[in-house]
Design an enzyme around this catalytic site. Structure first.
Site, PDB file in Angstrom:
ATOM      1  N   ARG A   1       0.830  -1.183   0.036  1.00  0.00           N
ATOM      2  CA  ARG A   1       0.021  -0.130   0.165  1.00  0.00           C
ATOM      3  C   ARG A   1       1.073   1.165   0.034  1.00  0.00           C
ATOM      4  O   ARG A   1       1.959   1.136   0.563  1.00  0.00           O
ATOM      5  CB  ARG A   1      -0.920   0.349   1.187  1.00  0.00           C
ATOM      6  CG  ARG A   1      -1.954  -1.231   1.279  1.00  0.00           C
ATOM      7  CD  ARG A   1      -2.976  -1.297   2.528  1.00  0.00           C
ATOM      8  NE  ARG A   1      -3.425  -2.565   2.503  1.00  0.00           N
ATOM      9  CZ  ARG A   1      -4.449  -2.946   1.947  1.00  0.00           C
ATOM     10  NH1 ARG A   1      -5.218  -2.088   1.036  1.00  0.00           N
ATOM     11  NH2 ARG A   1      -4.996  -4.251   1.956  1.00  0.00           N
TER      12      ARG A   1
ATOM     13  N   GLY B   1      -7.181  -2.840  -6.630  1.00  0.00           N
ATOM     14  CA  GLY B   1      -8.562  -2.593  -6.193  1.00  0.00           C
ATOM     15  C   GLY B   1      -8.821  -0.799  -6.229  1.00  0.00           C
ATOM     16  O   GLY B   1      -8.139  -0.262  -6.991  1.00  0.00           O
ATOM     17  N   GLU B   2      -9.795  -0.593  -5.391  1.00  0.00           N
ATOM     18  CA  GLU B   2     -10.363   0.822  -5.393  1.00  0.00           C
ATOM     19  C   GLU B   2      -9.162   1.834  -5.381  1.00  0.00           C
ATOM     20  O   GLU B   2      -9.109   2.810  -6.157  1.00  0.00           O
ATOM     21  CB  GLU B   2     -11.410   0.916  -4.572  1.00  0.00           C
ATOM     22  CG  GLU B   2     -12.747   1.544  -4.717  1.00  0.00           C
ATOM     23  CD  GLU B   2     -12.926   2.782  -4.268  1.00  0.00           C
ATOM     24  OE1 GLU B   2     -12.737   2.940  -2.926  1.00  0.00           O
ATOM     25  OE2 GLU B   2     -13.398   3.738  -4.654  1.00  0.00           O
ATOM     26  N   GLY B   3      -8.326   1.705  -4.213  1.00  0.00           N
ATOM     27  CA  GLY B   3      -7.244   2.623  -3.995  1.00  0.00           C
ATOM     28  C   GLY B   3      -6.321   2.526  -5.259  1.00  0.00           C
ATOM     29  O   GLY B   3      -6.029   3.855  -5.647  1.00  0.00           O
TER      30      GLY B   3
ATOM     31  N   ASP C   1     -13.805  -8.459  -3.211  1.00  0.00           N
ATOM     32  CA  ASP C   1     -15.018  -8.008  -2.506  1.00  0.00           C
ATOM     33  C   ASP C   1     -16.041  -7.716  -3.671  1.00  0.00           C
ATOM     34  O   ASP C   1     -17.153  -7.647  -3.320  1.00  0.00           O
ATOM     35  CB  ASP C   1     -14.762  -6.710  -1.883  1.00  0.00           C
ATOM     36  CG  ASP C   1     -14.131  -7.006  -0.488  1.00  0.00           C
ATOM     37  OD1 ASP C   1     -14.058  -8.073  -0.104  1.00  0.00           O
ATOM     38  OD2 ASP C   1     -13.361  -5.913   0.156  1.00  0.00           O
TER      39      ASP C   1
ATOM     40  N   GLU D   1     -18.090  -9.225   7.460  1.00  0.00           N
ATOM     41  CA  GLU D   1     -17.504  -8.716   8.416  1.00  0.00           C
ATOM     42  C   GLU D   1     -17.865  -7.140   8.740  1.00  0.00           C
ATOM     43  O   GLU D   1     -17.811  -6.534   9.899  1.00  0.00           O
ATOM     44  CB  GLU D   1     -15.815  -8.518   8.115  1.00  0.00           C
ATOM     45  CG  GLU D   1     -15.457  -7.792   6.971  1.00  0.00           C
ATOM     46  CD  GLU D   1     -13.890  -7.864   6.728  1.00  0.00           C
ATOM     47  OE1 GLU D   1     -13.124  -8.069   7.580  1.00  0.00           O
ATOM     48  OE2 GLU D   1     -13.557  -8.071   5.421  1.00  0.00           O
TER      49      GLU D   1
ATOM     50  N   GLN E   1      -9.876 -16.617   2.619  1.00  0.00           N
ATOM     51  CA  GLN E   1     -10.496 -16.350   1.400  1.00  0.00           C
ATOM     52  C   GLN E   1     -10.023 -15.669   0.412  1.00  0.00           C
ATOM     53  O   GLN E   1     -10.522 -15.511  -0.717  1.00  0.00           O
ATOM     54  CB  GLN E   1     -11.680 -15.374   1.981  1.00  0.00           C
ATOM     55  CG  GLN E   1     -12.894 -16.110   2.773  1.00  0.00           C
ATOM     56  CD  GLN E   1     -13.643 -15.199   3.542  1.00  0.00           C
ATOM     57  OE1 GLN E   1     -14.509 -14.432   3.009  1.00  0.00           O
ATOM     58  NE2 GLN E   1     -13.146 -14.747   4.779  1.00  0.00           N
TER      59      GLN E   1
END
Lengths: 341, 341, 341, 341
Positions: free
Chosen positions: A72, A102-104, A127, A222, A274
């Site tokens: 990240r 992903g989104e970031g 997700d 979650e 997962q």
């Protein structure tokens, strides 16, 4: 053409399949060069990369994780990169950057694209919450792992006349809970999109016990949370190292149900299983197609876009569209699930 | 409402999930009655059926096969049924019939619908070759089983420097071969849609051996065939019982490659394992959604339609559209696969 | 002969395979009658049972859980049963009772046998900690589930340069941790049999990172514990319902490692998925053999015994031998595991 | 110590786990050197080998096949090797050779050992037919794959009221057929150890249909054969390339049953999927233990032996004992299986 590829953000089955597909298509069909940056944008900024050839991507199609590593990155360094994209590209001789994330990551990709950098994004998230694409790779694997767990838990719940609460991933969107709950035949599903009332779950369990089905499995994302005032506030607890730790919603819900019903309720927190390991066939195909189309987009000069599944086709959509709004589970999908509880 | 449901044609993982979903939605939400006809249209014509309640569909979500049984029916008897649909419906007190089946079944459904019978179809085929729906349930399971087999065969091929020819299902359309070939990382894929030349496969294998990759896996649909004049004509052989038996294309191709290359080539014919057993999570979700939407269609009076996946939505499409033309693998999908050989 | 069968204690894959095997062998070969008591010894004491025929055990071979249900029983009621065994047997017309269960159940079986009741035990525990049998069914399934989880976690650990701590079952014996740790290639294994020092684990992780392997997976049995004084004492925490809850060793160890190393360490608690669901082929075969031999033992009048795997043979051993001492992981088995860390 | 390792004969899941274990134990604990010969004894004779360190065995524990390659060798060249073992050993600086293989390889190992060469064998065969060891690694994986196939075939057989004949591996010993047949709940099992009469199978099927179980699955080892005079003689057929090809027993038996019963019977030939791919947890543990004990044996100078599972222990047995007689399925194991048909 000289193509740079990197993987950023959380782990996701299928990342390696994209890297392999980009490399194969670029080298074999177009005669391009491909370099892979290590540990996401960090490698790009720190000059850590390696050339990718057919050998370096051999045998990785079915491997979880990412051979390039991931990380990240702080927003500040990204802005710095956007300001210096010309230097970066010419430094590496890059004609295009293909960030997989992903989104970031896609938001970062959009920033770079808007600054002028030739970028083609590939969306990735277990997700499944990225707008503009029907599905993302990794999601099917996560659902499959969660479904297998629910399959296993059902028999143990039945033998012991017990309620099992399975917590699956999904902080902001409940797709994994929705689909694994449906596929596993859960008797209740709790999503972030709709606060739940434990009283409804108790009623469902009591109704089942009353008609002789003396067990239940509840699948909870979650990020699901109880409706205001329906469950006691959870105080963070201070552990032996001085960190405040909160019990997850799975553990809290199981305790709540046990308390209300006087029946055994046990939480199972699936966690990282997962998002690791061998991707399903579905995810390998989707990831491979995304990689192929990203290379084609680069050759067509379709920058500032990302690959997206639309029906049976892989299309290109502007990065701006992709990251504006999170794709959440709509009400009608919830209703489909509820009728088979 | 009184709903009749039946399953017809070949076995397909997910059939039970549809039956369960129809029953749950109809009983729990609408307060309908559901009866299940045994052995497909035969049960309808012969008066063999049983009422379905929540108990009769309990525990079947993840079970392969169909609890109602299946059969194939002669066309003549179907026409007879079409002529007498009013009598049939009133005899059973049926308000709607939901046949779950493949091309033959949906064509039969169309015939009945055109005669005036209230019918809502649910498409089913592991081959994924029904137009008008993005995917059919059963297909993902078949691809998953075939991919697992290819995964296993790769390591044995590599250890023994061997060519493995895997024959998968797909008589008229090569979807299973395409997707399991891509997912398993096969080095060659042969589809019914495009006659192959064994010389191309030999060239691919030789090229691989030349660069040190001393093995190859070729995935071939049972309906694939060599281009005219490229392989010797296969004479049917008369077995001990007087039946003429033809070797499948997998066995023939392996023999041909061995002959041409002087290297070991072994066929593996996956056969019926592709169509039995526990459905994948994907197929269970799709099948459940199809069942739900079929009941809703019945309540809306949307007869003569079938459920169809379109992007992320389940829509209704006229049966006429669904069965007019077989959905075959288009050229661009083949190209996506080829670049990662 | 009239045979009573019951399952008691925790869930264990393979229970149904024993029930099926007992029923088949007894009915088909010997022409016996079989009745199954519900919810373990409770059903025996409360008169809840049902006759078992071939139909009632059809389709259960691969099903997790137990069709008879299970429960735990207070010792006092067992003594009462032992005192009245004659009445019980004659009440049901029982010639033999076959209890299938773990240490508690076999101890109960021994009590009944010593009182004079004709009993043949079948050992069951996923923990594999029963002396006198090489293995118990259920164990292989638990190890398989845990190994698949470790396989998945490895790729995610590697991509994120993380330490994953996997907590598996095993309160008093570390067999599951030992074998799943070996099979999954864990880099550290902590067992109840040998207190661990977190400093050793830190040293292992640091050594791995130093040679470029920037991840590690540690497999820890739920009953493992740190050597005296090596980790801070864990205070039980009072949850919102007033219950004191202790974090499991997996969560505690991950927190400890993170604290000591300044590297991400995440716990995964596998929990109940290890004891539910479809048994492996190994467990189905062993369970089937145990059932067969239990019936043969009954016909030979070999009461007070239980079935036991000894090499490739299924033998009978006195219940007294079976339950005297827990089978724990010996030092040499630990050494085998350590050399591949 | 300088240790040579090689893998010979057919593919078998777990080979890599042995190579890894040998390397880890030798390097980490003893400070040995390990070299791996390529393609079995061929590499030994032709000077093709590479040093093995921790990196070269990293990530191979769960991989099928063998990273060293394998081959079969003519007997003449082996005798030559035996005559020159001193030169070979001193040429490579070898202190011990660890050949991993099946009956042929172990016979070769015995030959070399008798000539004086320091050899420690590791037995390997998916067929489980090596005497002197309770089980061999690879067998559990083969049984697992076959059992999963039978699980899948059962539902398709049931839905279509069909007989499925599953042919599994096992030319001389029927262990795979026995255990996968038991685990999958096959209704008939045919082994090489006992010629079968198709009339018995027909009777079994008819009896099942008569009591409403309108399907059957028969598991047949490839080496099973009908009792003299019970099935028509199969003529080899001449294929398009002039080779005589015989239909396997699976295809022949299905045709025979169909002919006799007038019911659909379909063969499924599992083939090479049984011997490739990811080993089960059981096989990984056993293979790892065998590797460990082979290194210990070398250090103890226990040459001319092989590792063997005896109960829960891994022992050393003289190679001479291991290969004298094939381990076949005894009559009592068949009887255990028959009672649950």
């Amino acid at each position: 053409m000289r193509i740079g590829v990197l993987t950023a953000g959380g782990d996701c089955p299928g990342l390696n399949a994209v890297i392999r597909s980009v490399t194969h298509r670029a080298l074999t069909y177009h005669g391009d060069e491909v370099i892979g940056f290590e540990d996401g944008f960090k490698g790009l900024l720190e000059g850590r990369y390696r050339p990718l050839d057919l050998n370096s991507v051999s045998g990785i199609l079915a491997r979880g994780g990412t051979i390039l590593g991931s990380s990240r990155l702080e927003r500040a360094r990204l802005h710095e990169a956007a300001d210096n994209w010309r230097t970066i590209c010419s430094g590496y001789g890059l004609d295009v950057l293909i960030p997989i994330g992903g989104e970031g990551t896609l938001t970062a990709a959009r920033l770079l694209a808007e600054a002028g950098m030739p970028v083609v994004g590939v969306p990735k998230t277990i997700d499944n919450d990225i707008s503009a694409t029907d599905r993302t790779f990794g999601f099917d694997t996560a659902v499959t792992v969660a479904t297998e767990a629910i399959d296993r838990l059902k028999t143990t719940a039945e033998s012991h006349q017990r309620v099992m609460v399975v917590e699956v991933m999904g902080r902001h969107a409940g797709w994994i809970a929705l689909e694994s709950g449906m596929a596993g035949g859960a008797h209740g599903i709790c999503l972030p999109e709709r606060p739940f009332d434990p009283a409804d779950l108790v009623a469902m369990v009591e109704e089942r016990f009353a008609r002789g089905k003396k067990f239940a499995v509840i699948c909870v994302a979650e990020g699901a949370h109880p409706a205001e005032g329906t469950m006691p506030y959870a105080h963070g607890e201070i552990d032996a190292y001085g960190h405040e730790r909160f019990a997850g919603i799975g553990a809290r819900l199981a305790a709540e149900l046990e308390q209300r019903m006087g029946k055994e309720a046990r939480p199972v927190i699936l966690g990282h299983v997962q998002r690791g390991g061998v991707p399903t066939a579905y995810d390998r195909v989707l990831a491979t197609r995304f990689g192929w189309h990203a290379v084609e987009a680069a050759h067509k000069g379709a920058f500032g876009c990302m690959t997206a599944l639309r029906g049976t086709a892989v299309d290109l959509v502007p990065l701006a569209d992709a990251v504006m709004v999170l794709k959440r589970v709509p009400e009608d999908r919830m209703q489909e699930a509820e009728s088979v509880f």
